[in-house]
Design a protein around this motif. Structure first.
Motif, PDB file in Angstrom:
ATOM      1  N   GLU A 139     -13.391 -24.134  -5.064  1.00 55.56           N
ATOM      2  CA  GLU A 139     -14.715 -24.052  -4.429  1.00 55.56           C
ATOM      3  C   GLU A 139     -14.831 -25.214  -3.461  1.00 55.56           C
ATOM      4  OE1 GLU A 139     -17.925 -23.754  -7.277  1.00 55.56           O
ATOM      5  OE2 GLU A 139     -17.484 -21.647  -7.677  1.00 55.56           O
ATOM      6  N   VAL A 197      -8.446 -21.057  -8.356  1.00 54.66           N
ATOM      7  CA  VAL A 197      -9.589 -20.732  -7.498  1.00 54.66           C
ATOM      8  C   VAL A 197     -10.277 -22.037  -7.126  1.00 54.66           C
ATOM      9  CG1 VAL A 197     -11.815 -19.539  -7.394  1.00 54.66           C
ATOM     10  CG2 VAL A 197      -9.882 -18.490  -8.613  1.00 54.66           C
ATOM     11  N   PRO A 245     -10.332 -27.290  -7.441  1.00 52.94           N
ATOM     12  CA  PRO A 245     -10.163 -26.100  -8.280  1.00 52.94           C
ATOM     13  C   PRO A 245     -11.290 -25.993  -9.308  1.00 52.94           C
ATOM     14  CG  PRO A 245      -8.205 -27.523  -8.343  1.00 52.94           C
ATOM     15  CD  PRO A 245      -9.257 -28.278  -7.619  1.00 52.94           C
ATOM     16  N   LEU A 270     -15.824 -17.433  -2.437  1.00 54.66           N
ATOM     17  CA  LEU A 270     -14.965 -16.303  -2.792  1.00 54.66           C
ATOM     18  C   LEU A 270     -15.790 -15.077  -3.207  1.00 54.66           C
ATOM     19  CD1 LEU A 270     -12.063 -15.279  -3.400  1.00 54.66           C
ATOM     20  CD2 LEU A 270     -12.362 -16.175  -5.718  1.00 54.66           C
ATOM     21  N   ALA A 307      -7.783  -9.436 -10.204  1.00 55.91           N
ATOM     22  CA  ALA A 307      -7.276 -10.459 -11.126  1.00 55.91           C
ATOM     23  C   ALA A 307      -6.130  -9.922 -11.976  1.00 55.91           C
ATOM     24  CB  ALA A 307      -8.406 -10.937 -12.024  1.00 55.91           C
ATOM     25  N   ARG A 312      -2.967 -17.990  -8.426  1.00 56.92           N
ATOM     26  CA  ARG A 312      -3.341 -19.268  -7.812  1.00 56.92           C
ATOM     27  C   ARG A 312      -4.669 -19.752  -8.349  1.00 56.92           C
ATOM     28  NH1 ARG A 312      -3.565 -18.699  -1.674  1.00 56.92           N
ATOM     29  NH2 ARG A 312      -3.468 -16.494  -2.155  1.00 56.92           N
ATOM     30  N   ASN A 339      -7.105 -19.544 -12.425  1.00 61.73           N
ATOM     31  CA  ASN A 339      -6.706 -18.315 -11.725  1.00 61.73           C
ATOM     32  C   ASN A 339      -7.923 -17.392 -11.624  1.00 61.73           C
ATOM     33  OD1 ASN A 339      -6.968 -16.910 -14.274  1.00 61.73           O
ATOM     34  ND2 ASN A 339      -5.019 -17.853 -14.839  1.00 61.73           N
ATOM     35  N   LEU A 340      -7.727 -16.269 -10.913  1.00 58.66           N
ATOM     36  CA  LEU A 340      -8.859 -15.364 -10.659  1.00 58.66           C
ATOM     37  C   LEU A 340      -9.377 -14.734 -11.949  1.00 58.66           C
ATOM     38  CD1 LEU A 340     -10.586 -14.217  -8.356  1.00 58.66           C
ATOM     39  CD2 LEU A 340      -8.956 -12.326  -8.165  1.00 58.66           C
ATOM     40  N   TYR A 386     -11.738 -17.093 -13.541  1.00 61.10           N
ATOM     41  CA  TYR A 386     -12.958 -17.158 -12.734  1.00 61.10           C
ATOM     42  C   TYR A 386     -13.828 -15.920 -13.003  1.00 61.10           C
ATOM     43  CZ  TYR A 386     -15.650 -18.182  -8.466  1.00 61.10           C
ATOM     44  OH  TYR A 386     -16.627 -18.478  -7.565  1.00 61.10           O
ATOM     45  N   TRP A 387     -13.187 -14.759 -12.999  1.00 60.05           N
ATOM     46  CA  TRP A 387     -13.883 -13.491 -13.265  1.00 60.05           C
ATOM     47  C   TRP A 387     -14.575 -13.543 -14.636  1.00 60.05           C
ATOM     48  CZ3 TRP A 387     -12.426 -10.416 -17.446  1.00 60.05           C
ATOM     49  CH2 TRP A 387     -13.134  -9.214 -17.564  1.00 60.05           C
ATOM     50  N   MET A 446     -13.281  -7.407  -8.706  1.00 57.73           N
ATOM     51  CA  MET A 446     -12.639  -8.704  -8.954  1.00 57.73           C
ATOM     52  C   MET A 446     -11.690  -8.611 -10.148  1.00 57.73           C
ATOM     53  SD  MET A 446     -14.231 -12.485  -9.664  1.00 57.73           S
ATOM     54  CE  MET A 446     -14.886 -12.850  -8.069  1.00 57.73           C
TER      55      MET A 446
END
Ligand SMILES: C[S@@+](CC[C@H](N)C(=O)[O-])C[C@H]1O[C@@H](n2cnc3c(N)ncnc32)[C@H](O)[C@@H]1O
Length: 254
Positions: free
Chosen positions: A244, A242, A192, A150, A231, A240, A196-197, A200-201, A227
């Motif tokens: 990998e 995230v 996962p 991503l 987000a 949703r 959520n984004l 992750y951010w 990002m």
């Protein structure tokens, strides 16, 4: 070898920036364990980093004993601090000279490390030496032809950088086959890593992977800002998780 992980800042950021939910880690351990039929396996992790996988394997693979090898003292210090386990022994060492006797292990894991090893062929020969007959090597990576992280959406130059860093599937297979291994399978597995984004951010803010050291500060912050905006864009549908995804190559020792 690349000495980038000798940096104490990166080692500490790595530990905090690469967490994953327990269920995801457990799913990974179950997949890895499924490749060995041996009970109470003796396991070596090469490039164990901060010990997340080594400790998880010791915890969830019954009766296992794990030797966790890493070239970086800074990463091993984080491993001792955050992932101590009575069945894990952390050792300083290199993939090309594994500090273990021959015919010692049933299973070897190389997670996110194959692209750091300058002499892959030698590392494969070392694994052939330390594994017992029928032992398995599990390589968890992203092969050059399937780079799909991503982060490339936000830092497009990282893709070009990783195309130069990551080996292709056939190169890795050739090195292991030359060392005497048989290729058992190449598969793909995704889990996962953040709810959520935004989560992750928040994790990436600390620049927790070696790839980010290749970007200028300005480039890094530009991507991070993009990002963050994505987000925080609540107009989009329900947030949703995230995921990998990694390629998994499994080799068998004759
Ligand atoms: C990206 S981290 C992966 C850590 C862990 N396996 C994971 O999946 O989270 C790569 C690790 O490999 C180690 N490493 C790099 N080259 C190595 C080599 N030649 N031998 C042993 N470890 C190495 C680094 O010090 C670093 O801790």
């Amino acid at each position: 070898m690349s000495r980038v992980y000798d940096d104490g800042r990166l080692a500490s950021a790595y530990e905090h920036g690469n967490e994953m939910p327990e269920a995801s880690l457990r799913a990974w351990v179950e997949l890895i364990a499924s490749y060995t039929q041996r009970s109470s396996p003796s396991i070596v992790e090469i490039g164990a980093g901060t010990g997340v996988f080594s400790a998880a394997m010791a915890r969830w693979i019954e009766g296992s004993e794990v030797v966790a090898v890493d070239a970086s003292e800074a990463m091993l210090a984080e491993a001792h601090r955050h992932h101590p386990h009575p069945a894990v022994r952390y050792l300083r060492g290199e993939a090309e000279a594994v500090p273990a006797a021959e015919n010692f292990f049933d299973l070897a894991l190389m997670s996110r490390v194959i692209h750091h090893i300058p002499d892959r062929a030698r590392a494969a020969r070392e694994l052939a030496r330390v594994l017992r007959a029928g032992g398995k090597v599990v390589v968890r990576t992203t092969f050059r032809e399937r780079l799909d992280a991503l982060v490339y959406d936000y830092w497009p130059r990282l893709r070009a950088i990783d195309e130069l860093r990551f080996p292709g599937e056939q190169e890795v297979v050739a090195d292991f086959v030359s060392a005497g291994f048989a290729l058992e399978k190449v598969t793909s597995f995704a889990q996962p890593v953040a709810a959520n984004l935004e989560q992750y951010w928040a994790r990436l803010v600390v620049r927790p992977q070696s790839k980010f050291t290749r970007l200028t500060d300005e480039e890094f912050h530009r991507g991070l800002t993009r990002m963050e905006a994505a987000a925080r864009n609540k107009t989009s549908v329900k947030p949703r998780a995230v995921l990998e995804r990694y390629d998994v190559a499994v080799f068998s020792c004759p």
